[in-house]
Motif scaffolding. Structure first.
Motif, PDB file in Angstrom:
ATOM      1  N   ASP A   1       0.809  -1.229   0.000  1.00 43.59           N
ATOM      2  CA  ASP A   1       0.000   0.000   0.000  1.00 43.59           C
ATOM      3  C   ASP A   1       0.839   1.275   0.000  1.00 43.59           C
ATOM      4  O   ASP A   1       0.353   2.346   0.371  1.00 43.59           O
ATOM      5  CB  ASP A   1      -0.985   0.021   1.181  1.00 43.59           C
ATOM      6  N   ALA A   2       2.111   1.150  -0.382  1.00 38.50           N
ATOM      7  CA  ALA A   2       2.947   2.354  -0.495  1.00 38.50           C
ATOM      8  C   ALA A   2       2.454   3.168  -1.690  1.00 38.50           C
ATOM      9  O   ALA A   2       2.098   2.615  -2.735  1.00 38.50           O
ATOM     10  CB  ALA A   2       4.403   1.965  -0.690  1.00 38.50           C
ATOM     11  N   ARG A   3       2.438   4.477  -1.528  1.00 36.02           N
ATOM     12  CA  ARG A   3       1.945   5.326  -2.616  1.00 36.02           C
ATOM     13  C   ARG A   3       2.866   5.214  -3.830  1.00 36.02           C
ATOM     14  O   ARG A   3       4.085   5.345  -3.712  1.00 36.02           O
ATOM     15  CB  ARG A   3       1.865   6.770  -2.138  1.00 36.02           C
TER      16      ARG A   3
ATOM     17  N   ASP B   1       1.187  12.081  -8.295  1.00 39.71           N
ATOM     18  CA  ASP B   1      -0.005  12.737  -8.822  1.00 39.71           C
ATOM     19  C   ASP B   1      -1.198  11.786  -8.948  1.00 39.71           C
ATOM     20  O   ASP B   1      -2.177  12.084  -9.627  1.00 39.71           O
ATOM     21  CB  ASP B   1       0.299  13.381 -10.187  1.00 39.71           C
ATOM     22  N   ARG B   2      -1.130  10.639  -8.351  1.00 35.56           N
ATOM     23  CA  ARG B   2      -2.251   9.699  -8.290  1.00 35.56           C
ATOM     24  C   ARG B   2      -2.238   9.064  -6.905  1.00 35.56           C
ATOM     25  O   ARG B   2      -1.178   8.950  -6.298  1.00 35.56           O
ATOM     26  CB  ARG B   2      -2.133   8.552  -9.308  1.00 35.56           C
ATOM     27  N   CYS B   3      -3.405   8.621  -6.460  1.00 35.59           N
ATOM     28  CA  CYS B   3      -3.452   7.942  -5.166  1.00 35.59           C
ATOM     29  C   CYS B   3      -3.270   6.430  -5.342  1.00 35.59           C
ATOM     30  O   CYS B   3      -3.777   5.650  -4.554  1.00 35.59           O
ATOM     31  CB  CYS B   3      -4.765   8.257  -4.454  1.00 35.59           C
TER      32      CYS B   3
ATOM     33  N   ASP C   1      14.450   1.660  -0.613  1.00 36.42           N
ATOM     34  CA  ASP C   1      14.207   3.071  -0.921  1.00 36.42           C
ATOM     35  C   ASP C   1      13.440   3.087  -2.246  1.00 36.42           C
ATOM     36  O   ASP C   1      13.710   2.244  -3.124  1.00 36.42           O
ATOM     37  CB  ASP C   1      15.528   3.820  -1.131  1.00 36.42           C
ATOM     38  N   TYR C   2      12.519   4.005  -2.408  1.00 34.14           N
ATOM     39  CA  TYR C   2      11.865   4.088  -3.711  1.00 34.14           C
ATOM     40  C   TYR C   2      11.453   5.524  -4.008  1.00 34.14           C
ATOM     41  O   TYR C   2      11.456   6.383  -3.114  1.00 34.14           O
ATOM     42  CB  TYR C   2      10.675   3.127  -3.806  1.00 34.14           C
ATOM     43  N   ILE C   3      11.141   5.734  -5.277  1.00 33.00           N
ATOM     44  CA  ILE C   3      10.754   7.079  -5.718  1.00 33.00           C
ATOM     45  C   ILE C   3       9.339   7.021  -6.270  1.00 33.00           C
ATOM     46  O   ILE C   3       9.029   6.182  -7.133  1.00 33.00           O
ATOM     47  CB  ILE C   3      11.700   7.583  -6.826  1.00 33.00           C
TER      48      ILE C   3
ATOM     49  N   ASN D   1      -7.261   1.711  -4.845  1.00 34.58           N
ATOM     50  CA  ASN D   1      -6.815   1.584  -3.456  1.00 34.58           C
ATOM     51  C   ASN D   1      -7.931   1.502  -2.424  1.00 34.58           C
ATOM     52  O   ASN D   1      -7.899   2.135  -1.389  1.00 34.58           O
ATOM     53  CB  ASN D   1      -5.755   2.632  -3.086  1.00 34.58           C
ATOM     54  N   THR D   2      -8.944   0.693  -2.732  1.00 32.51           N
ATOM     55  CA  THR D   2      -9.972   0.412  -1.724  1.00 32.51           C
ATOM     56  C   THR D   2      -9.515  -0.722  -0.828  1.00 32.51           C
ATOM     57  O   THR D   2      -9.922  -0.817   0.311  1.00 32.51           O
ATOM     58  CB  THR D   2     -11.298   0.001  -2.381  1.00 32.51           C
TER      59      THR D   2
END
Lengths: 477, 187
Positions: A336-338, A342-344, A363-365, A420-421
């Motif tokens: 559930d990491a974003r 510009d999007r959820c 680590d991520y971008i 992402n429900t």
């Protein structure tokens, strides 16, 4: 349940239903499961509407009771104009008129039901001086400046009260509905329940109840006006102000334009960030570290187990027109990491087994999904140590030469949950990305290329692009 | 019972049943102009028929009222030129049964709204925020889609899933409470 049936339920929420829809609902009504879903959806939708109406209204039980009593006393001569079209039998006239009014009033009564929290909010609007305008709700490792008042959790703050943090994080809950996390060192002065002046430091704000109006953060150089969003403001020692929008949209006005008319405010949308000196100059902030603007539970930051691997990112994008930022998350990759700024959307394991073990806490971008075009930017990632660099590449697209040539496909996949429900792995995953890797033996910059075209027939001009921008992650070697 | 007491009793029952009745009619009637007229016609018919409602029987007022409302809708369906604006008679009967089965229609509105708050607070922030944008701020779907960076269709779908999820949560919590109360009574 079939997609068509789901779509019918959606129509009940944004209506109106067409004759075709009604015919379909009639045909599906023999299906008990469909009827139960429909009833549940419509009733809950109505509960939400009534809740919103109750929160908007300033209900007063005395008014309601008086109205009810007067309704009961109602006689035909009070309201002969109401319901004339419907009342067929004169003998029922008196009572009928009352009942017709009752049907209207019942809606009103039910939609304005009193709510204790609402009453408290009302009281705080009426009596701000007596009750304060915000609550000091949480703090983590706070140290106060020597001269400053030491606030405690539960304290009520009034207009002109100040927070002078030497270190740590504090949270304020405004009666307007805004929630703010302040990171020290910082100085903040309360102007009203919907405005503060940030003199120094960082504040991240989320406005939960936008019906209570705008929320404003003033700094020495800029006015930031919330339009229902989550946004961060940082005042730097040189007086410049950074503004980052995590959700929704804000308006920016240079402090120099205060009091002047006709100035068109600059709008900043989700995934955009700028820095300004207040003279009308706007510079794109290319990268934002995830720790820089903690909000809510993120103020309780856990101890990192290692130094950062990804320390920077840059691209060849022109900054003026669209000041998008990349967000770098240290040890942040988990379920559930974003996924995009510009999007959820969220990263999730494809199955219940979850994200591949070698990626956990990488680590991520978070890149910007709007870059999923042929002219996506050329990105350069800055690594602090030798590392394995991972690219999450949408399977709906042709893999470009730079990816096939420099990276190898691990055979593992990662999913994008667009709605992402769901929470956790394997739930409501909408898209699949292949995980590619490359071993980078030395610290420094790594150049990445543009994304490839969509597989199969290309979309017509103007049609939505069925693909996603790639994701980037890294683990130390 | 004198006329004033009778009227007062009716109003009390009607006000309590109105949310459920309103929800029921929302499913059956989709023309906003007809909707207001039918709501009023139902209120009148309930008053006319109130003598036939027996409070001592096991049928609650709101179930009885839905039965009456269904008949009113059927009459309008027959008399109106635009029968296509209504569900079929079989579908109307199925919706009546659906409401009787539902756990969301048997209590007072206030109780449900309390449970709704708990269910809302259990949602992730971004989900709660989207619901607030739609219901509290009454933003159009297009604006919500723009602000959240979703496609319009995905926004419809997301909201519908959230609403349904909330409904299930309210049912589950209401049903737990029901069991608790039964336990207290039996114990």
């Amino acid at each position: 349940m079939a997609d068509d049936n789901e779509e019918l339920l959606q129509h009940y929420l944004h209506g109106p239903l067409s004759a075709d829809d009604l015919a379909q609902v009639s045909a599906l009504a023999a299906d008990r499961n469909f009827v139960d879903r429909l009833v549940r959806t419509v009733i809950t939708h109505d509960f939400m509407r009534r809740r919103a109406a109750a929160r908007r209204g300033l209900a007063c039980s005395r008014q309601i009771h008086e109205s009810f009593d007067s309704l009961v006393r109602l006689r035909a001569d009070h309201s002969q104009g109401i319901g004339r079209r419907l009342v067929a039998r004169p003998v029922l006239w008196g009572a009928a008129a009352a009942i017709v009014v009752a049907s209207t009033l019942a809606v009103w009564l039910n939609s304005r039901g009193e709510h204790p929290a609402e009453t408290a909010r009302l009281a705080s609007h009426v009596l701000p001086a007596a009750t304060g305008i915000a609550r000091f709700s949480r703090s983590v490792n706070v140290e106060w400046e020597a001269h400053a008042r030491r606030w405690a959790v539960g304290d009520r703050l009034r207009e002109a009260d100040r927070l002078d943090l030497a270190a740590g994080c504090a949270e304020l809950q405004f009666d307007s509905g805004a929630l703010m996390t302040i990171v020290g060192p910082a100085a903040l002065e309360l102007r009203s329940m919907s405005a503060v002046e940030l003199l120094s430091g960082t504040a991240t704000t989320r406005v939960e109840n936008a019906e209570s109006g705008e929320f404003r953060v003033f700094t020495h150089s800029t006015d930031v006006i919330d339009r229902g969003t989550e946004f961060g403001v940082r005042v730097l020692p040189d007086g410049k102000t950074d503004v980052v929008v995590f959700e929704g949209e804000v308006e920016l006005k240079p402090a120099q334009a205060r009091g002047t008319e006709g100035y068109t405010a600059r709008r900043l949308s989700i995934g955009e960030a700028v820095s300004t000196s207040g003279a009308g100059d706007w510079h794109r902030l290319v990268a934002v570290q995830s720790d820089a603007f903690p909000f809510g539970d993120a103020m309780f930051q856990y101890r990192r187990t290692r130094p950062p691997v990804i320390v920077g990112i840059s691209d060849d994008r022109r900054s003026a027109s669209s000041p998008k930022f990349y967000r770098i998350y240290h040890e942040g990759l988990s379920e559930d990491a974003r996924a995009f700024v510009d999007r959820c959307y969220e990263w999730n394991g494809i199955t219940a087994d979850g994200i591949a073990g070698f990626l956990r806490n990488a680590d991520y971008i978070a890149t910007f999904n709007d870059d999923k075009t042929f002219d996506s930017p050329l990105i350069s990632v800055e690594l602090a140590v030798p590392a394995t660099l991972y690219i999450f590449y949408d399977d709906r697209m042709v893999a470009p030469d730079w990816l096939v040539g420099d990276f190898e496909d691990t055979g593992f996949d990662i999913g994008i949950d667009e709605l992402n429900t769901g929470v956790g792995p394997g739930v409501t995953v909408d898209q699949t990305c292949s995980i590619w890797r490359r071993r980078i033996e030395q610290a420094g910059g790594v150049q990445l290329g543009r994304i490839g075209p969509q597989k199969g027939p290309q979309p017509l001009p103007g049609a939505p692009s069925m693909r996603a921008m790639y994701g980037i992650a890294a683990q130390p070697l | 019972m004198d006329e004033a007491s009778r009227q007062k009793q009716f109003l009390k029952l009607y006000v309590a049943a109105e949310p459920s009745l309103h929800q029921f009619l929302q499913i059956l009637v989709h023309d906003p102009h007809l909707f207001d007229d039918i709501c009023q016609a139902v209120a009148l018919r309930l008053w006319e028929k109130f003598d036939t409602f027996d409070a001592s029987r096991s049928v609650p007022f709101r179930s009885w009222a839905r039965g009456v409302a269904a008949k009113v809708v059927q009459e309008w369906r027959r008399s109106e030129r635009h029968a296509a604006a209504f569900l079929s008679p079989e579908a109307i009967a199925a919706i009546v049964d659906g409401f009787d089965r539902s756990l969301l229609g048997s209590r007072d509105l206030g109780e449900y709204l309390e449970v709704l708050e708990k269910c809302l607070s259990a949602l992730p922030d971004h989900s709660r925020r989207l619901l607030e944008q739609r219901y509290a701020e009454e933003l159009p779907f297009e604006e919500i889609a723009r602000r959240t960076g979703r496609q319009l269709q995905a926004t419809y779908k997301f909201l519908q899933r959230l609403v349904h999820q909330l409904g299930e949560c309210i049912e589950a919590r209401t049903s737990d409470q029901e069991l608790l109360n039964q336990g207290r009574t039996n114990g």
